[in-house]
Design a protein around this motif. Structure first.
Motif, PDB file in Angstrom:
ATOM      1  N   PRO A 135      46.195  41.753 107.387  1.00  0.00           N
ATOM      2  CA  PRO A 135      46.548  43.080 107.895  1.00  0.00           C
ATOM      3  C   PRO A 135      48.070  43.250 107.863  1.00  0.00           C
ATOM      4  O   PRO A 135      48.811  42.350 108.239  1.00  0.00           O
ATOM      5  CB  PRO A 135      46.018  43.049 109.336  1.00  0.00           C
ATOM      6  CG  PRO A 135      44.870  42.073 109.283  1.00  0.00           C
ATOM      7  CD  PRO A 135      45.322  41.009 108.307  1.00  0.00           C
ATOM      8  N   GLY A 136      48.510  44.392 107.359  1.00  0.00           N
ATOM      9  CA  GLY A 136      49.933  44.641 107.183  1.00  0.00           C
ATOM     10  C   GLY A 136      50.477  44.114 105.871  1.00  0.00           C
ATOM     11  O   GLY A 136      51.629  44.353 105.519  1.00  0.00           O
ATOM     12  N   GLY A 137      49.646  43.382 105.118  1.00  0.00           N
ATOM     13  CA  GLY A 137      50.056  42.798 103.848  1.00  0.00           C
ATOM     14  C   GLY A 137      50.216  43.838 102.753  1.00  0.00           C
ATOM     15  O   GLY A 137      49.697  44.948 102.833  1.00  0.00           O
ATOM     16  N   ILE A 138      50.950  43.436 101.717  1.00  0.00           N
ATOM     17  CA  ILE A 138      51.300  44.332 100.610  1.00  0.00           C
ATOM     18  C   ILE A 138      50.599  43.894  99.333  1.00  0.00           C
ATOM     19  O   ILE A 138      50.581  42.711  98.990  1.00  0.00           O
ATOM     20  CB  ILE A 138      52.827  44.324 100.376  1.00  0.00           C
ATOM     21  CG1 ILE A 138      53.564  44.881 101.590  1.00  0.00           C
ATOM     22  CG2 ILE A 138      53.203  45.074  99.097  1.00  0.00           C
ATOM     23  CD1 ILE A 138      53.343  46.362 101.841  1.00  0.00           C
ATOM     24  N   CYS A 139      50.046  44.868  98.616  1.00  0.00           N
ATOM     25  CA  CYS A 139      49.465  44.660  97.293  1.00  0.00           C
ATOM     26  C   CYS A 139      50.268  45.477  96.294  1.00  0.00           C
ATOM     27  O   CYS A 139      50.523  46.667  96.527  1.00  0.00           O
ATOM     28  CB  CYS A 139      48.009  45.118  97.283  1.00  0.00           C
ATOM     29  SG  CYS A 139      47.312  45.251  95.632  1.00  0.00           S
ATOM     30  N   VAL A 140      50.681  44.845  95.202  1.00  0.00           N
ATOM     31  CA  VAL A 140      51.413  45.530  94.138  1.00  0.00           C
ATOM     32  C   VAL A 140      50.635  45.375  92.840  1.00  0.00           C
ATOM     33  O   VAL A 140      50.339  44.254  92.426  1.00  0.00           O
ATOM     34  CB  VAL A 140      52.842  44.958  93.969  1.00  0.00           C
ATOM     35  CG1 VAL A 140      53.552  45.636  92.807  1.00  0.00           C
ATOM     36  CG2 VAL A 140      53.637  45.101  95.264  1.00  0.00           C
ATOM     37  N   LEU A 141      50.306  46.507  92.231  1.00  0.00           N
ATOM     38  CA  LEU A 141      49.613  46.506  90.950  1.00  0.00           C
ATOM     39  C   LEU A 141      50.479  47.196  89.913  1.00  0.00           C
ATOM     40  O   LEU A 141      51.002  48.285  90.163  1.00  0.00           O
ATOM     41  CB  LEU A 141      48.278  47.253  91.055  1.00  0.00           C
ATOM     42  CG  LEU A 141      47.263  46.704  92.056  1.00  0.00           C
ATOM     43  CD1 LEU A 141      46.040  47.619  92.103  1.00  0.00           C
ATOM     44  CD2 LEU A 141      46.856  45.291  91.699  1.00  0.00           C
ATOM     45  N   HIS A 142      50.636  46.556  88.774  1.00  0.00           N
ATOM     46  CA  HIS A 142      51.260  47.181  87.612  1.00  0.00           C
ATOM     47  C   HIS A 142      50.145  47.523  86.645  1.00  0.00           C
ATOM     48  O   HIS A 142      49.349  46.643  86.281  1.00  0.00           O
ATOM     49  CB  HIS A 142      52.281  46.244  86.965  1.00  0.00           C
ATOM     50  CG  HIS A 142      53.553  46.142  87.726  1.00  0.00           C
ATOM     51  ND1 HIS A 142      54.636  45.443  87.268  1.00  0.00           N
ATOM     52  CD2 HIS A 142      53.938  46.672  88.919  1.00  0.00           C
ATOM     53  CE1 HIS A 142      55.626  45.532  88.135  1.00  0.00           C
ATOM     54  NE2 HIS A 142      55.220  46.262  89.151  1.00  0.00           N
ATOM     55  N   VAL A 143      50.070  48.788  86.259  1.00  0.00           N
ATOM     56  CA  VAL A 143      48.984  49.271  85.412  1.00  0.00           C
ATOM     57  C   VAL A 143      49.531  50.173  84.314  1.00  0.00           C
ATOM     58  O   VAL A 143      50.652  50.675  84.403  1.00  0.00           O
ATOM     59  CB  VAL A 143      47.926  50.050  86.231  1.00  0.00           C
ATOM     60  CG1 VAL A 143      47.250  49.154  87.252  1.00  0.00           C
ATOM     61  CG2 VAL A 143      48.540  51.274  86.905  1.00  0.00           C
ATOM     62  N   ALA A 144      48.721  50.371  83.298  1.00  0.00           N
ATOM     63  CA  ALA A 144      49.016  51.345  82.249  1.00  0.00           C
ATOM     64  C   ALA A 144      48.149  52.574  82.501  1.00  0.00           C
ATOM     65  O   ALA A 144      46.938  52.457  82.648  1.00  0.00           O
ATOM     66  CB  ALA A 144      48.725  50.757  80.878  1.00  0.00           C
ATOM     67  N   VAL A 145      48.783  53.726  82.568  1.00  0.00           N
ATOM     68  CA  VAL A 145      48.055  54.977  82.763  1.00  0.00           C
ATOM     69  C   VAL A 145      48.128  55.757  81.455  1.00  0.00           C
ATOM     70  O   VAL A 145      49.203  55.885  80.866  1.00  0.00           O
ATOM     71  CB  VAL A 145      48.658  55.794  83.927  1.00  0.00           C
ATOM     72  CG1 VAL A 145      47.880  57.088  84.136  1.00  0.00           C
ATOM     73  CG2 VAL A 145      48.659  54.969  85.211  1.00  0.00           C
TER      74      VAL A 145
END
Length: 194
Positions: A135-145
């Motif tokens: 909880p409170g943690g960060i998720c970072v996703l790099h994607v191609a749109v």
């Protein structure tokens, strides 16, 4: 979804064709090694400057292959970092399937991935991030749109709304344009504390 896999095993075999390819692996650990570490380090330093990543963050890199992301985290002083991939690359990357992470609930403060396009089951991919993120943690996703991925991509993303909508217990921090190895968008989410 792009491929019509008859079984989950056929999907895994398809993904392993890339990960186990000796020419690609040699490229990843030689010519690409330092360049990727430098680029990832810049991304992670920026996140640290925004207070989205800290030196004491227990961190996971999802789909890390040979672990350049893990090395980059360690270079920016996030020492408790590990990667996960179908094929281990000790000591940086442990074996595991991102559809069923081999970690306990609420293990990580920070999770990073640039392989969302490889997820056969996007909702399972996201569900495992939400399960293992504190909880409170960060998720970072790099994607191609709006761009097709390589022949190992299992899905294409035409907007970020569909991906963001898969997250049930995380809120968007920001969505920005980036230039990262053919990926053009960074999505940062924070897991709700309650």
């Amino acid at each position: 979804m792009r491929h019509n896999f008859n079984t989950y095993d056929s999907y895994l075999k398809h993904q392993l064709n890339k990960t186990l390819n000796p020419k690609l692996k040699n490229l990843w650990v030689t010519r690409d090694w330092e360049r990727k570490i430098e680029v990832f380090s810049k991304f992670f330093n920026k996140l640290k400057n925004q207070n989205l990543l800290a030196n004491n963050s227990k961190s996971l890199c999802i789909g890390a292959r040979v672990g350049q992301e893990v090395v980059a985290l360690k270079r920016v002083d996030v020492s408790d970092s590990v990667g996960i991939d179908l094929v281990p690359f000790p000591p940086l990357v442990v074996q595991g399937d991102f559809h069923d992470q081999p970690f306990k609930n609420s293990t990580f403060d920070f999770e990073f991935s640039n392989v969302f396009d490889h997820a056969l089951y996007p909702s399972k991919f996201v569900g495992e991030i939400e399960r293992t993120l504190k909880p409170g943690g960060i998720c970072v996703l790099h994607v191609a749109v709006f761009k097709r991925g390589d022949k190992y991509s299992a899905n294409d993303l035409f907007n970020v709304d569909g991906l963001v909508g898969l997250f049930k217990v995380c809120d968007v921090v920001h969505v920005i344009k980036v230039d990262g190895f053919g990926l053009d968008t960074e999505i940062v989410l924070r897991k709700r504390k309650s």
